[in-house]
Structure formats: structure tokens, C-alpha cells
Design a protein around this motif. Structure first.
Motif, PDB file in Angstrom:
ATOM      1  N   VAL A   1       0.854  -1.180   0.000  1.00  0.00           N
ATOM      2  CA  VAL A   1       0.000   0.000   0.000  1.00  0.00           C
ATOM      3  C   VAL A   1       0.892   1.233   0.000  1.00  0.00           C
ATOM      4  O   VAL A   1       1.680   1.445   0.923  1.00  0.00           O
ATOM      5  N   ASN A   2       0.795   2.057  -1.030  1.00  0.00           N
ATOM      6  CA  ASN A   2       1.629   3.246  -1.150  1.00  0.00           C
ATOM      7  C   ASN A   2       1.015   4.436  -0.424  1.00  0.00           C
ATOM      8  O   ASN A   2      -0.155   4.409  -0.035  1.00  0.00           O
ATOM      9  N   SER A   3       1.788   5.494  -0.229  1.00  0.00           N
ATOM     10  CA  SER A   3       1.330   6.655   0.536  1.00  0.00           C
ATOM     11  C   SER A   3       0.143   7.349  -0.120  1.00  0.00           C
ATOM     12  O   SER A   3      -0.679   7.962   0.564  1.00  0.00           O
ATOM     13  N   ASP A   4       0.039   7.264  -1.451  1.00  0.00           N
ATOM     14  CA  ASP A   4      -1.089   7.893  -2.154  1.00  0.00           C
ATOM     15  C   ASP A   4      -2.271   6.943  -2.306  1.00  0.00           C
ATOM     16  O   ASP A   4      -3.217   7.223  -3.039  1.00  0.00           O
ATOM     17  N   LYS A   5      -2.221   5.783  -1.640  1.00  0.00           N
ATOM     18  CA  LYS A   5      -3.269   4.754  -1.634  1.00  0.00           C
ATOM     19  C   LYS A   5      -3.297   3.905  -2.902  1.00  0.00           C
ATOM     20  O   LYS A   5      -4.163   3.043  -3.034  1.00  0.00           O
ATOM     21  N   SER A   6      -2.407   4.168  -3.852  1.00  0.00           N
ATOM     22  CA  SER A   6      -2.254   3.212  -4.947  1.00  0.00           C
ATOM     23  C   SER A   6      -1.624   1.943  -4.368  1.00  0.00           C
ATOM     24  O   SER A   6      -1.101   1.942  -3.234  1.00  0.00           O
ATOM     25  N   VAL A   7      -1.669   0.861  -5.128  1.00  0.00           N
ATOM     26  CA  VAL A   7      -1.092  -0.396  -4.638  1.00  0.00           C
ATOM     27  C   VAL A   7      -0.109  -0.933  -5.673  1.00  0.00           C
ATOM     28  O   VAL A   7      -0.342  -0.827  -6.885  1.00  0.00           O
TER      29      VAL A   7
END
Length: 312
Positions: free
Chosen positions: A92-98
Motif C-alpha cells: 500500500v503506497n502513501s497515495d493509496k495506490s497499490v
């Protein structure tokens, strides 16, 4: 020569993509095709998204990474809500992309199972912000026949159509990694705009499949035998018999009086069960210590219950 009235025209037996329509563009009457009209409306309006949590923003389990086991013990592991992994890892990335990465198993996937299969034509959109390697999109048809690969992913917006409905969406990373921003599955053959879902409404949908209960309980009194009974209401789920996983994060028992040296193993005597939409928790001691064995007792526990009704 005067033109015919609408009521005097022959009836069109059916519409096709090349059927012509009269359109006035402000400078005169023009003609346009039905396919042009469909594409215009597709950019103006958005069909419902058949996926839940399509932009990966709901993450009730709260982890920043998830991994399905390697080939020898491979199994389905759920990650961000409604998305399960099979032989893949998800970050889970900081911008909510995966970001999706394959494990040593070569045929894994990121999957969303639909609770109710949909028949007929569907359109799939997947927005990838990073593709390094090879990744594909497949669909399990509504009749549950073999999964069919419908396209290869590239950077940016990817759009595919499929004519046999959908029961399962499968995104497979064959090599390298892929970072996903969102996905959309809609009925029909026209790709309409992706609209980010309302977070509160999407969370309610997710809780039909998975809920986290953080429970704090307390008891003060004089007991000879533990049999504490606690009820918690669980919102309506997909099934009335979900799997319940308990995790004792802290439990304290302070005793005074007779037999204080005897230890109640609280964490070994928790019995959570579901009845309709109620989670019923019973705490029991292993032994009946006799009347007034403890003249004073303080019991405190903080427990997390994962109530899982996902589709495996």
C-alpha cells in the motif's frame, strides 16, 4: 418539395452503430452516428462500477503490505478490502495506490470475486501508473467456466471488453511489478468515466464482507468460576456465519483472597460465536475454584475480533 412528417416515415427495424441521427450544432442540421452519440454520453455520464473499493482506499486490516504464501503452501490472502492475493504480494503506497509483485509462484494474481455474477457484455478499465514487466487482465465468466485473458496492461488507462459476463476479475503480474490506481467493471461495451466512490458508502459495502471489532471489557466482583457473557452487535454481513478470529492484545486479572496463586488463563478460554448479527463472547476459567475462592477480582481485556465473511 415538403419533407415528410415523422409519422410518415418507415419504422427503423433496429439501431446499429452506423445508424444516422439528425443533430443541430448551432450552424445547421447535421448527421451523426449512434456510435458517436454513445461515446459522447459515455464521457458525460458514468455507469455503476461493479467492483467494491475500486481505488483501494479502504484498508480495514490496516497493514502496509500483504503476501500470499509461496507455491508449497499457497493460499488466498485478503489485503485491502475486497481484493485478495494468490501467489502475489501487495504494498500500500502513501497515495493509496497499490503495487503488485509476484512471489516465487508463477501463476498468482490480484483478484476480486463478485458476490453476484453479471451476464452479458462488460467493459473493464484498469489504470496503471507503473508497469515494469508483464501484467495481464483476465475474467472468469458468469457461468464459472475457465478464466479468459482479455488483455495486457500498459502504463495509463487500459480498456477491454468481454462478452460472457463476469464472476471474477483477475490481474496477474507475470514478471516485474505493477502499480494500480483504480479499476472499473461496468455493464455494456461503452467505457464510461471512473468516478471515485464516496468513502463512507464504500466502507459500508466493505463491512458486509469484513469487520474489525476493537473490544474493551471490564469486570469487578467476587467469583468462584468465570463465566462472563458479552454481546456485541455486528452489522449485517454477507453470511450469518462468518469466520471469527480473536487476538488478545492485553488481558489483566488481579485477584485477592484465597487461592490467589491459581492462574486463570484468560486467552485460552475465550469462546466467540456468531448468532445472526450478534457476536457473543464467553470467558471461562478452566477450573471451578469453589465458593468465594476469590473475595475480590478485577478483570480487564482488550481484544480485537476480525469478523470475516469474504469469498474464498
Amino acid at each position: 418539395m415538403a419533407g415528410k412528417q415523422v409519422t410518415e416515415l418507415d419504422a427503423l427495424p433496429s439501431f446499429t452503430d452506423t445508424s444516422l441521427l439528425p443533430v443541430h450544432n448551432g450552424a445547421g442540421l447535421k448527421k451523426g452516428s449512434l456510435s458517436q452519440l454513445a461515446n459522447y454520453l459515455g464521457n458525460k455520464f458514468s455507469n455503476p462500477n461493479l467492483l467494491i473499493n475500486p481505488d483501494f482506499r479502504i484498508n480495514q486490516r490496516g497493514e502496509t503490505s500483504y503476501t500470499s504464501a509461496v507455491a508449497q503452501t499457497i493460499k488466498i490472502v485478503y489485503s485491502v478490502d475486497r481484493w485478495c492475493l494468490y501467489g502475489h504480494s501487495l504494498t500500500v503506497n502513501s497515495d493509496k495506490s497499490v503495487t503488485i509483485t509476484p512471489t516465487t509462484y508463477s501463476d498468482g494474481a490480484l483478484i476480486q470475486n463478485l458476490e453476484t455474477p453479471v451476464d452479458g457484455d462488460i467493459t473493464v478499465q484498469v489504470y496503471a501508473v507503473g508497469v515494469s514487466g508483464t501484467a495481464t487482465v483476465s475474467v472468469r465468466p458468469s457461468d464459472d467456466s475457465s478464466t479468459t485473458e482479455i488483455g495486457t496492461l500498459k502504463n495509463g488507462l487500459n480498456t477491454f471488453t468481454f462478452s460472457r459476463g463476469i464472476k471474477k476479475l483477475v490481474i496477474r503480474v507475470k514478471s516485474g511489478t505493477i502499480t494500480l490506481k483504480y479499476a472499473k467493471v461496468e455493464q455494456g461495451t461503452v467505457a464510461t468515466s471512473f468516478i471515485a466512490p464516496n468513502h463512507a458508502e464504500e466502507l459500508v459495502k466493505c463491512k458486509r464482507y469484513f469487520q474489525v471489532l476493537n473490544v474493551f471489557e471490564g469486570f469487578v466482583g467476587s467469583v468462584s468460576y468465570w463465566n462472563l457473557y458479552t454481546k456485541f452487535y455486528v452489522g449485517a454481513m454477507r453470511t450469518t456465519s462468518p469466520t471469527i478470529i480473536s487476538n488478545v492484545s492485553s488481558a489483566t486479572i488481579n485477584l485477592s483472597g484465597d487461592n490467589t496463586e491459581r492462574n486463570l488463563q484468560l486467552s485460552n478460554n475465550i469462546s466467540p460465536t456468531m448468532y445472526l448479527n450478534e457476536l457473543i463472547i464467553t470467558h471461562k476459567s478452566a477450573t471451578n475454584f469453589g465458593y468465594n475462592a476469590f473475595t475480590a477480582c478485577i478483570f480487564r481485556s482488550a481484544i480485537t475480533y476480525n469478523v470475516d465473511a469474504e469469498i474464498y
